[in-house]
Write a protein that holds these residues in place. Structure first.
Motif, PDB file in Angstrom:
ATOM      1  N   PRO A 252       0.393  -1.188  -0.481  1.00 13.16           N
ATOM      2  CA  PRO A 252      -0.716  -0.281   0.592  1.00 13.16           C
ATOM      3  C   PRO A 252       1.058   0.974   0.239  1.00 13.16           C
ATOM      4  N   THR A 253       0.338   2.201  -0.237  1.00 10.86           N
ATOM      5  CA  THR A 253       0.924   3.744  -0.248  1.00 10.86           C
ATOM      6  C   THR A 253       0.823   3.750   0.721  1.00 10.86           C
ATOM      7  N   VAL A 254       1.549   4.963   1.529  1.00 16.81           N
ATOM      8  CA  VAL A 254       1.619   5.550   3.132  1.00 16.81           C
ATOM      9  C   VAL A 254       2.081   6.655   2.600  1.00 16.81           C
ATOM     10  N   ASP A 255       1.770   7.765   3.597  1.00 15.91           N
ATOM     11  CA  ASP A 255       2.264   9.022   3.260  1.00 15.91           C
ATOM     12  C   ASP A 255       2.812   8.969   5.342  1.00 15.91           C
ATOM     13  N   VAL A 256       3.754   8.994   5.974  1.00 19.25           N
ATOM     14  CA  VAL A 256       4.528   9.507   6.205  1.00 19.25           C
ATOM     15  C   VAL A 256       4.814  11.160   7.513  1.00 19.25           C
ATOM     16  N   ILE A 273      15.397  11.086   8.123  1.00 11.42           N
ATOM     17  CA  ILE A 273      16.107  10.359   7.454  1.00 11.42           C
ATOM     18  C   ILE A 273      15.854   8.875   7.890  1.00 11.42           C
ATOM     19  N   ALA A 274      16.222   8.286   8.605  1.00  8.69           N
ATOM     20  CA  ALA A 274      15.283   7.290   9.083  1.00  8.69           C
ATOM     21  C   ALA A 274      14.178   6.759   8.360  1.00  8.69           C
ATOM     22  N   ALA A 275      13.492   7.664   8.278  1.00 12.21           N
ATOM     23  CA  ALA A 275      12.376   7.367   8.003  1.00 12.21           C
ATOM     24  C   ALA A 275      12.049   6.800   6.908  1.00 12.21           C
ATOM     25  N   CYS A 276      12.839   7.776   5.599  1.00 16.49           N
ATOM     26  CA  CYS A 276      13.468   7.585   4.330  1.00 16.49           C
ATOM     27  C   CYS A 276      13.752   6.630   3.437  1.00 16.49           C
ATOM     28  N   ASN A 277      14.542   6.099   4.859  1.00 19.81           N
ATOM     29  CA  ASN A 277      15.416   4.350   4.860  1.00 19.81           C
ATOM     30  C   ASN A 277      15.015   3.390   5.264  1.00 19.81           C
ATOM     31  N   GLN A 278      13.435   3.314   4.806  1.00 15.80           N
ATOM     32  CA  GLN A 278      12.922   2.212   5.168  1.00 15.80           C
ATOM     33  C   GLN A 278      12.886   1.198   3.971  1.00 15.80           C
ATOM     34  N   ASP A 279      12.358   0.181   4.722  1.00 17.59           N
ATOM     35  CA  ASP A 279      12.524  -1.540   3.298  1.00 17.59           C
ATOM     36  C   ASP A 279      11.500  -1.673   3.358  1.00 17.59           C
ATOM     37  N   TYR A 280      11.442  -0.700   2.226  1.00 18.75           N
ATOM     38  CA  TYR A 280       9.964   0.058   1.240  1.00 18.75           C
ATOM     39  C   TYR A 280      10.214   0.487  -0.232  1.00 18.75           C
ATOM     40  N   PRO A 281       9.191  -0.284  -0.495  1.00 18.53           N
ATOM     41  CA  PRO A 281       9.435   0.452  -1.952  1.00 18.53           C
ATOM     42  C   PRO A 281       9.224   1.779  -2.083  1.00 18.53           C
ATOM     43  N   ARG A 282      10.280   2.804  -2.786  1.00 19.44           N
ATOM     44  CA  ARG A 282      10.033   3.979  -2.663  1.00 19.44           C
ATOM     45  C   ARG A 282       9.095   4.809  -3.304  1.00 19.44           C
ATOM     46  N   ASP A 283       8.799   4.351  -4.039  1.00 13.84           N
ATOM     47  CA  ASP A 283       7.545   4.903  -5.127  1.00 13.84           C
ATOM     48  C   ASP A 283       6.113   4.365  -4.744  1.00 13.84           C
ATOM     49  N   ARG A 284       6.223   4.047  -2.956  1.00 15.31           N
ATOM     50  CA  ARG A 284       4.878   3.988  -2.401  1.00 15.31           C
ATOM     51  C   ARG A 284       4.898   4.602  -0.684  1.00 15.31           C
ATOM     52  N   PHE A 285       5.605   5.393  -0.726  1.00 13.08           N
ATOM     53  CA  PHE A 285       5.321   5.845   0.561  1.00 13.08           C
ATOM     54  C   PHE A 285       6.264   7.625  -0.128  1.00 13.08           C
ATOM     55  N   ARG A 286       6.036   8.304   1.433  1.00  8.54           N
ATOM     56  CA  ARG A 286       6.417   9.529   0.840  1.00  8.54           C
ATOM     57  C   ARG A 286       6.662  10.274   2.710  1.00  8.54           C
ATOM     58  N   VAL A 287       7.500  10.568   2.760  1.00 10.36           N
ATOM     59  CA  VAL A 287       7.769  12.225   4.066  1.00 10.36           C
ATOM     60  C   VAL A 287       7.265  12.831   4.205  1.00 10.36           C
ATOM     61  N   LEU A 288       6.423  13.448   5.051  1.00  9.38           N
ATOM     62  CA  LEU A 288       6.586  14.726   5.074  1.00  9.38           C
ATOM     63  C   LEU A 288       6.983  15.179   6.342  1.00  9.38           C
ATOM     64  N   LEU A 289       7.900  16.639   6.499  1.00  5.60           N
ATOM     65  CA  LEU A 289       7.934  17.428   7.700  1.00  5.60           C
ATOM     66  C   LEU A 289       6.970  18.209   8.161  1.00  5.60           C
TER      67      LEU A 289
END
Length: 774
Positions: A252-256, A273-289
């Protein structure tokens, strides 16, 4: 098959494809749950086996569906700039529904825009494994016997396998028996106390007011703990929550969302940076500060990592004078609306992290399976764990007892609370409750309570998936804990203590009882603070704590007291096993010394009118603190005089000092009277026993507990710098706590309190033996 502790098992979830229907909400035809969920496309796609394995069809995640032909094709275009905005994304796609809710949009569940971040070509995605956006597969999942591209791996039959195992788990099953035994023996002891007072009054032809006051306060104080102990009986209930991992690329897609407001940049960016380096497909989640402090340096730092992590966004909401912004809840709600304006719209799930909470690389893959296995589970929450807890944890800042004992019990009863950070929640569930509730100092508790009240489920995943920092100063700790207490009570008042009302209409009996109980426990601090004065006042008056008419009655009082105490301490020992014995002891002391602070803030927030100082806010110091104390930094901490003044005066611990002084003086005066007035040795010993030295020497435990702020001011613990507690990857810059920093080291306070606990227990045993000899 069943997984042994050393084996892995794939629990592939097979779900039928969604039926080809189009929700057409009309009056009287759709349920509230259906109306809360967005419209899906009429055309459906026959899912492949890989996507069906996770219960996610290709039309839902990361592929485009032609609604006219029903053909499906994977889309993973533009690997270089996957987040670049395309004007075509502004036009509604078949998977979006506009209208309803405060934002005018509901969460997309069925379709993705071609140029969105969730539509990258499979070929380009594979090629991108050579850049910094990709890492090797998880070594744990690599060992699992996974067949196929997708599924849910069952790594262990218990999610708490990392925390405790072996013989302690077997002993833990004795909790219900010990709890019932403890309650029965305490009731017998209290009944015997009342009976002896009645006999003593009849024999002396007078009323022992002080004895009745002591009994009444003792009874009032005992009710909430007894209720809580009966709740902990459910520790034996099997949670049945395994340790799972979501595998494959069809995810699934996830907004962090990472919320921050004034924290140090390096702390925030380590989390990002730790949130960006999840063991998860990069096209399926994004990180918003989500920066509520509008820090220019943070915005610059986020821009600097955009080339390496193009799935990152910096968001600073506008704030207007005179318009309430509702703190963290308002920040999250703004982001929930904001993601609809981003390419591809909102993700299917929303995840949240506090600014200082560093997630493990498996965080998303560990939590999502618990949501995917049951569509009624709205939220999955991991424990909050910390890596900068001082040696001995003198202020009981770790949440070990709550996260290792209480939350698993609540989860077994279907009442898991949102732990405030690290959780993942369904967007349609948030839509149904109107996003995060506003007007509460504890939006996490309020959110999970509202979800339970609408019939959703919450899950507590007992795995070490995030590590953060505890407040580094005494004042920060007071502010945090009083804010939690006020927020919990405020939510309970608004929801009628979860006993009745439309917002809790779908709660079970256990969920209602839990909501009532934990609000009551916070209110109980008022009675506890008042009851603390009972012993010193009675001793200062020269009155005995217990009354009796015959020696035989005294013997049975001593024996009942001994039995009740031993049962209580045995129950405490076994109950605290998941968190550790010393953690339980710290929690008991914390309850004592912290109760005046919580009680005062609750009285000001909910009882006192404004003209008498009533104000709904967390604790704040009086006067002006010209600079931070830095009490845990051995190089920069303020001197003893400055620390003592700040903690005793600004933070009101003068109350604790005066209480300890008054109690010790009262016990000394009472003991002097017994020795000087009584004639025989037997009379002296009996007088001492029934006055200051009634087992288990409660005044000693009270004094040592309330001395905590003063001892902290005199000798604060030293904590290494944050960087010394982290291991940083030299290539990616990702930081994670060291193994040693994740554990609380044994401290001098632990040794002292263990000595005190042992002495008082031995004294009670000695008095019990003497009751048979004399």
């Amino acid at each position: 098959m069943k997984a042994s502790p050393d084996e892995f098992e794939i629990d592939v979830l097979r779900q039928p494809p969604p039926s080809p229907r189009h929700f057409a909400p009309q009056s009287g035809q759709s349920s509230p749950r259906e109306l809360a969920r967005p419209i899906r496309p009429i055309a459906t796609v026959q899912p492949d086996s890989a996507s069906t394995a996770t219960g996610i069809t290709s039309s839902q995640w990361g592929s485009s569906t032609n609604t006219l032909t029903g053909n499906s094709m994977h889309q993973y275009h533009q690997p270089v700039q996957p987040y670049s905005f395309d004007p075509r994304a502004e036009s509604p796609s078949p998977g979006f529904v506009y209208g309803g809710g405060e934002s005018g949009r509901t969460t997309p569940l069925g379709h993705s825009n071609r140029n969105s971040y969730i539509n990258q070509s499979q070929h380009s995605f594979s090629a991108s494994h050579t850049n910094l956006l990709s890492r090797p597969a998880s070594p744990v999942l690599a060992q699992a016997p996974v067949k196929g591209d997708s599924g849910i791996a069952r790594l262990h039959e218990r999610d708490d396998s990392d925390f405790w195992k072996g013989w302690r788990r077997k002993v833990y099953y004795a909790i219900p028996v010990l709890t019932i035994l403890n309650a029965i023996l305490y009731v017998i002891y209290l009944t015997l106390r009342i009976t002896c007072v009645v006999y003593a009054q009849n024999a002396a032809n007078e009323v022992y007011y002080q004895a009745w006051v002591f009994i009444a306060i003792e009874f009032c104080v005992a009710i909430p703990p007894l209720m809580h102990n009966m709740w902990t009986m459910m520790a034996i209930k099997n949670r049945g929550r395994p340790k799972l991992r979501l595998v494959g690329q069809e995810v699934p897609t996830v907004d962090v969302f990472i919320t921050c407001c004034g924290e140090d940049d390096d702390v925030v960016m380590d989390t990002v940076i730790a949130a960006c380096n999840q063991d998860y497909p990069r096209d399926r989640f994004r990180v918003l500060l989500l920066d509520d402090g509008k820090s220019a340096s943070l915005e610059k730092a986020m821009g600097a990592i955009a080339h390496t992590y193009p799935n990152t966004f910096y968001v600073a909401r506008p704030k207007f004078p005179g318009v309430p912004h509702h703190f963290k809840a308002g920040n999250l709600n703004y982001a929930l609306d904001h993601v609809h304006t981003l390419p591809g719209g909102a993700g299917f799930y929303m995840a949240a992290l506090d600014a200082d909470m560093i997630p493990e690389s498996c965080w998303l893959r560990a939590l999502l399976p618990h949501l995917l296995r049951d569509e009624k589970v709205a939220m999955a929450c991991p424990p909050q764990l910390f890596y900068n807890t001082p040696r001995g944890d003198p202020l009981a800042q770790s949440l070990d007892f709550f996260v290792h004992v209480i939350e698993p019990i609540k989860d077994a009863m279907g009442v898991a609370w949102c732990t405030g950070s690290g959780y993942i929640v369904r967007r349609d569930a948030l839509d149904e409750i109107g996003n995060f509730p506003l007007g509460s100092l504890a939006e996490d508790v309020a959110t999970s309570t509202h979800l339970l009240g609408r019939g959703w489920k919450t899950a507590y995943v007992h795995e070490p998936l995030q590590f953060g920092t505890v407040p580094e100063d005494f004042g920060g700790h007071l502010k945090q804990r009083t804010r939690w207490a006020i927020g919990t009570v405020d939510t309970s008042f608004k929801l009628n203590f979860s006993l009745w009302g439309d917002k809790v209409r779908d709660m079970s009996v256990a969920q209602r009882f839990s909501g009532f109980l934990y609000a009551t426990l916070n209110l109980y601090t008022i009675m506890l603070s008042v009851s603390l004065f009972a012993i010193p006042i009675i001793l200062a008056m020269g009155k005995p704590l217990v009354a009796y008419s015959t020696d035989n009655q005294l013997r049975w009082l001593i024996r009942a007291c001994f039995a009740s105490l031993m049962a209580n301490r045995l129950c405490e020992l076994v109950l605290s096993m998941p968190a550790g014995y010393r953690t339980g002891r710290r929690g008991a002391r914390y309850e004592m010394w912290m109760s005046p602070y919580i009680a005062l803030c609750i009285i000001r927030a909910f009882i006192l009118p404004a003209w008498l100082g009533g104000e709904a806010q967390a604790f704040k110091p009086t006067g002006s603190l010209d600079s931070a104390l830095h009490e845990r930094d051995p190089q920069n901490r303020k001197g003893l005089a400055r620390r003592m003044w700040a903690i005793l005066v600004n933070y009101w611990s003068i109350y604790h000092l005066l209480f300890v002084y008054f109690t010790l003086v009262a016990a000394t005066v009472a003991s002097y009277r017994c020795v000087s007035i009584s004639e025989t040795l037997r009379e002296k010993l009996l007088c001492l026993l029934t006055h200051a030295f009634w087992p288990p020497l409660t005044f000693i435990f009270i004094c040592s507990s309330l001395w905590t702020p003063i001892s902290y001011a005199i000798d604060p613990p030293s904590v290494p710098s944050r960087e010394q507690l982290l291991v940083r990857d030299p290539k990616t810059g990702v930081a994670h706590p060291t193994p040693a920093s994740k554990k609380i080291a044994f401290g001098g306070e632990d040794l002292w309190y263990e000595f005190e606990y042992t002495i008082t227990t031995v004294f009670t045993c000695l008095v019990f033996v003497l009751s048979f000899l004399f």
